[in-house]
Design an enzyme around this catalytic site. Structure first.
Site, PDB file in Angstrom:
ATOM      1  N   CYS A 243       0.845  -1.189   0.000  1.00 29.69           N
ATOM      2  CA  CYS A 243       0.000   0.000   0.000  1.00 29.69           C
ATOM      3  C   CYS A 243       0.885   1.245   0.000  1.00 29.69           C
ATOM      4  CB  CYS A 243      -0.955   0.086   1.182  1.00 29.69           C
ATOM      5  SG  CYS A 243      -2.126  -1.250   1.237  1.00 29.69           S
TER       6      CYS A 243
ATOM      7  N   ARG B 265       4.078  -0.421  -4.666  1.00 32.63           N
ATOM      8  CA  ARG B 265       3.736  -0.957  -3.344  1.00 32.63           C
ATOM      9  C   ARG B 265       2.419  -1.730  -3.332  1.00 32.63           C
ATOM     10  NH1 ARG B 265       6.798   1.517   0.560  1.00 32.63           N
ATOM     11  NH2 ARG B 265       5.323   0.865   2.146  1.00 32.63           N
TER      12      ARG B 265
ATOM     13  N   TRP C  14      -2.663  -2.800  -1.709  1.00 31.58           N
ATOM     14  CA  TRP C  14      -2.369  -4.228  -1.844  1.00 31.58           C
ATOM     15  C   TRP C  14      -3.225  -4.897  -0.771  1.00 31.58           C
ATOM     16  CZ3 TRP C  14      -0.625  -8.483   0.800  1.00 31.58           C
ATOM     17  CH2 TRP C  14      -0.148  -9.553   0.031  1.00 31.58           C
TER      18      TRP C  14
ATOM     19  N   ASN D 106      -1.663   2.189   5.597  1.00 35.20           N
ATOM     20  CA  ASN D 106      -0.791   1.123   5.121  1.00 35.20           C
ATOM     21  C   ASN D 106      -0.416   0.292   6.346  1.00 35.20           C
ATOM     22  OD1 ASN D 106       2.755   1.145   4.323  1.00 35.20           O
ATOM     23  ND2 ASN D 106       1.302  -0.492   4.060  1.00 35.20           N
ATOM     24  N   GLY D 107      -0.736  -0.996   6.317  1.00 31.89           N
ATOM     25  CA  GLY D 107      -0.413  -1.848   7.460  1.00 31.89           C
ATOM     26  C   GLY D 107      -1.578  -2.766   7.784  1.00 31.89           C
TER      27      GLY D 107
ATOM     28  N   GLU E  64      17.552 -17.789  -7.596  1.00 27.93           N
ATOM     29  CA  GLU E  64      17.158 -16.440  -8.004  1.00 27.93           C
ATOM     30  C   GLU E  64      16.613 -16.438  -9.440  1.00 27.93           C
ATOM     31  OE1 GLU E  64      16.479 -13.834  -6.587  1.00 27.93           O
ATOM     32  OE2 GLU E  64      16.688 -12.231  -8.033  1.00 27.93           O
TER      33      GLU E  64
ATOM     34  N   LYS F 146      12.833 -15.222 -10.454  1.00 28.91           N
ATOM     35  CA  LYS F 146      12.554 -14.167 -11.449  1.00 28.91           C
ATOM     36  C   LYS F 146      11.509 -14.643 -12.443  1.00 28.91           C
ATOM     37  CE  LYS F 146      13.744 -11.417  -9.891  1.00 28.91           C
ATOM     38  NZ  LYS F 146      14.312 -11.323  -8.639  1.00 28.91           N
TER      39      LYS F 146
ATOM     40  N   GLU G  74       8.057 -14.860 -10.810  1.00 30.01           N
ATOM     41  CA  GLU G  74       7.494 -13.549 -10.464  1.00 30.01           C
ATOM     42  C   GLU G  74       6.876 -12.834 -11.654  1.00 30.01           C
ATOM     43  OE1 GLU G  74       9.964 -11.467  -6.900  1.00 30.01           O
ATOM     44  OE2 GLU G  74      11.102 -11.850  -8.708  1.00 30.01           O
TER      45      GLU G  74
ATOM     46  N   HIS H 240      17.600 -36.520  -6.396  1.00 30.38           N
ATOM     47  CA  HIS H 240      16.728 -36.922  -5.290  1.00 30.38           C
ATOM     48  C   HIS H 240      15.294 -36.437  -5.487  1.00 30.38           C
ATOM     49  CE1 HIS H 240      20.282 -38.361  -3.307  1.00 30.38           C
ATOM     50  NE2 HIS H 240      20.867 -37.215  -3.592  1.00 30.38           N
TER      51      HIS H 240
ATOM     52  N   LYS I  46       6.279  -4.638  -3.982  1.00 29.90           N
ATOM     53  CA  LYS I  46       7.731  -4.542  -3.809  1.00 29.90           C
ATOM     54  C   LYS I  46       8.141  -4.425  -2.353  1.00 29.90           C
ATOM     55  CE  LYS I  46      11.776  -2.877  -5.941  1.00 29.90           C
ATOM     56  NZ  LYS I  46      12.131  -4.258  -6.251  1.00 29.90           N
TER      57      LYS I  46
HETATM   58  C1  G6P Z   1       9.086  -8.696  -2.066  1.00 32.60           C
HETATM   59  C2  G6P Z   1       9.655  -8.206  -3.384  1.00 32.60           C
HETATM   60  C3  G6P Z   1      10.973  -8.939  -3.675  1.00 32.60           C
HETATM   61  C4  G6P Z   1      11.935  -8.755  -2.518  1.00 32.60           C
HETATM   62  C5  G6P Z   1      11.314  -9.173  -1.178  1.00 32.60           C
HETATM   63  C6  G6P Z   1      12.171  -8.737  -0.005  1.00 32.60           C
HETATM   64  O1  G6P Z   1       8.679 -10.000  -2.188  1.00 32.60           O
HETATM   65  O2  G6P Z   1       8.736  -8.421  -4.438  1.00 32.60           O
HETATM   66  O3  G6P Z   1      11.548  -8.423  -4.858  1.00 32.60           O
HETATM   67  O4  G6P Z   1      13.082  -9.516  -2.750  1.00 32.60           O
HETATM   68  O5  G6P Z   1      10.044  -8.549  -1.010  1.00 32.60           O
HETATM   69  O6  G6P Z   1      12.192  -7.337   0.035  1.00 32.60           O
HETATM   70  P1  G6P Z   1      13.354  -6.465   0.632  1.00 32.60           P
HETATM   71  O7  G6P Z   1      12.931  -5.047   0.328  1.00 32.60           O
HETATM   72  O8  G6P Z   1      13.375  -6.733   2.100  1.00 32.60           O
HETATM   73  O9  G6P Z   1      14.612  -6.835  -0.038  1.00 32.60           O
END
Ligand code: G6P
Length: 612
Positions: free
Chosen positions: A2, A27, A73, A99-100, A485, A489, A492, A508, A607
């Site tokens: 948010c 956000r 969000w 927000n929260g 990673e 990606k 996501e 395994h 994010k």
């Molecule tokens: C969310 C974002 C990711 C990020 C993660 C941790 O899931 O979409 O891209 O890696 O949060 O966020 P931070 O800001 O703590 O790295």
């Protein structure tokens, strides 16, 4: 999660608020809304993105020099127009953005319902504004007092802003656990979840602390009080954010721009720290606590998402180079599992945003047990940076695409510097190895530049895999976290199922999935375990899997076995994640483009995850 914005000044508020929402859309983007004071309160909200709110508001009255706006969000209540913020109180005299999460909202709601209050939404936020109005009437107190009393009874996290029809020249803001910045301009005030909506109007900002409440009135100075009504002196800081960094600058998406910014963001993370001539690494935060680090029983990394993957690379680096035992913890698990920590431990939180709720909670827990709290963080002034005893910023610049790219490589760069510095101080690395690694690290920005030249090749390859439904990513050693990673990606932004695995573990379980339809991305640059990876590739080929290999330039063996080959420059194995992750970022980006996905704002994600 948010994004919230507020404005009080001499200008029309609506364009400033919409502009702010666009900046904060990373956000959350389930629904958006705005409330403007103009005699009464004009409140408009819609499901979907900020652009939908703008289209809806086009023929409405948007006049007013005071207002609040929100991009959501969803946590409580589905993302629809009714649950969108701002929320009115029952009399519609007050409007609130939040927000929260208010954790005890149900208890408060039941109490209010028994007293006859009617609710229109399913949100915890509406409960808060109704509660504030209820207290205002029942206790016959002003809005500031009512807000203080209500917030004292609330359990949970919040950053809120309230406007009132009866006091049109005032805004009240408060925070606990969720971020909130106040910009102080000439005859105007801005409020936002981060500094990005504020920077083009003023560089003077005040970061509110937990359990503080800001009273913003026209023609008056900013006032800050605690919930217990103690007066605080606002501490004004200067923002050092580059406005250009918030624009796409000709790239189609922020994600692509951020992938291509990596030579610069890595260079910026090294700058001023690495001194090749003198063989030194300067990191004030580490030096200030040198003995705590050198005598640490353990270093515990705590993080989420991509930052957690960077922490895994950090584990390999610090254990190998500095010989300090390392553990890597998901913050969300660590905080609830009664971990054994004491003052002999160093806890390093890694976070791009500096606001991830679980990471913050893990830090607080470790702090309460006496550990030294260090942070590797990208956002100056963020809650994580402020909670730490010391830390190192990543200097990657603002990252706006929801899928993290340049923050990851900047985190790994800083981790490499920390590992090398600790190794040098501890005497666990030879002078020549240290020298070789720092010289090599210094060349990484230009090697990343060279790596980025594979972009066109990867784009062509993405066409072949556009409609593939599953992917496997394999790597070993330093490149095992890179496999995780790469898979993250793809999930996501392309919504393709992908799994990252240590290459040898494939036997395994995941090997059962391999057939001629299954692409397996194998990260196989030159390393001490290259031969082992070759054997793993043979196992895949024996089962007719399609191998996409990431190899060092000029590689012969893996290339001969693989269906598709992407070459990256040679580097020391220790630094290889900084190069090998780049083609994987590009692969997920181009596949997502071909699939017509929302690159910078993938569905269901946000994010900055400020709720647990
Ligand atoms: C969310 C974002 C990711 C990020 C993660 C941790 O899931 O979409 O891209 O890696 O949060 O966020 P931070 O800001 O703590 O790295």
């Amino acid at each position: 999660m948010c994004g919230i914005v507020g404005y009080l000044g001499l200008k029309e508020a609506y364009p400033i608020l919409i502009n702010g929402l666009r900046r904060l859309e990373y956000r959350g983007y389930d629904s958006a809304g705005v409330a403007l004071i103009n005699g009464g309160i004009n409140l408009y909200k819609t499901k979907g993105k900020v652009s939908e709110l703008e289209a809806f508001v086009v023929d409405k009255n948007t006049k007013g020099t005071v207002g609040i706006a929100h991009t959501r969000w969803a946590t409580h209540g589905e993302p629809n127009e009714i649950n969108a913020h701002p929320h009115f109180s029952e009399s519609e005299k007050l409007a609130l953005i939040h927000n929260g999460i208010i954790e005890n909202y149900n208890v408060i709601k039941e109490k209010l319902i028994k007293s006859g209050v009617k609710f229109t939404s399913h949100t915890d936020t509406e409960v808060l504004i109704q509660f504030i109005e209820f207290i205002q009437k029942a206790e016959k107190v002003d809005l500031v007092k009512a807000t203080q009393l209500a917030l004292s009874q609330v359990v949970g996290a919040y950053a809120i802003v309230i406007v009132s029809r009866d006091e049109p020249d005032m805004m009240i803001a408060a925070r606990n656990g969720s971020p909130l910045v106040i910009g102080i301009g000439k005859d105007e005030f801005h409020i936002a979840s981060d500094a990005s909506p504020i920077i083009e109007y003023t560089r003077d900002v005040v970061y509110l602390d937990d359990e503080e409440i800001a009273i913003i009135k026209r023609n008056e100075k900013l006032q800050i009080k605690t919930l217990k009504d103690q007066q605080k002196t606002p501490f004004v800081e200067k923002l050092e954010l580059d406005l250009c960094a918030l624009e796409k600058e000709g790239y189609e998406h922020f994600m692509l721009k951020e992938i291509f910014e990596q030579p610069k963001s890595i260079r910026d993370s090294i700058r001023g720290r690495l001194n090749i001539e003198r063989d030194t690494i300067a990191m004030a935060g580490i030096i200030d606590f040198e003995q705590r680090f050198l005598n640490a029983r353990r270093i515990i990394f705590t993080a989420a998402g991509t930052s957690w993957h960077a922490a895994l690379v950090g584990e390999y680096l610090i254990e190998e180079l500095a010989r300090i035992s390392v553990e890597v913890e998901y913050a969300s698990e660590f905080r609830y599992r009664n971990p054994i920590i004491d003052e002999r431990d160093v806890v390093i939180a890694i976070s791009q945003s500096g606001e991830t709720a679980d990471t913050l909670a893990a830090m607080r827990l470790a702090k309460s047990k006496g550990a030294l709290i260090y942070s590797i963080c990208n956002v100056v002034g963020s809650s994580i940076a402020r909670l730490s005893d010391a830390g190192s910023f990543t200097h990657a610049g603002p990252e706006i695409g929801v899928a993290s790219t340049k923050a990851f490589t900047a985190q790994v760069t800083v981790l490499t510097l920390i590992a090398l510095l600790l190794a040098q101080k501890k005497g666990t690395i030879s002078k020549s190895k240290f020298n070789q690694l720092i010289n090599e690290l210094d060349t990484i920005p230009s090697k990343v530049e060279e790596t980025l030249k594979v972009s066109e090749q990867v784009r062509e390859m993405a066409k072949i895999f556009t409609y593939t439904r599953n992917f496997l990513y394999l790597g070993r050693g330093y490149n095992f976290p890179v496999a995780l990673e790469g898979a993250l990606k793809l999930k996501e932004i392309s919504y393709i199922h992908a799994e990252g695995y240590p290459a040898a573990e494939m036997k395994h379980g995941p090997i059962a999935l391999i057939d001629k339809k299954m692409p397996v991305v194998v990260i196989a640059p030159v390393s001490g375990i290259y031969d082992k990876v070759v054997s793993n590739i043979q196992e895949i080929k024996a089962r007719k899997g399609k191998v996409i290999a990431i190899v060092s330039k000029g590689d012969k063996i893996v290339s001969a076995l693989s269906d598709y080959v992407i070459e990256i420059p040679h580097t020391d194995e220790v630094l290889s994640p900084l190069l090998s992750v780049i083609p994987l970022q590009l692969l997920s980006y181009y596949i997502a483009v071909m699939r017509d996905c929302e690159i910078d704002q993938p569905r269901n994600l946000a994010k900055s995850v400020t709720v647990e």
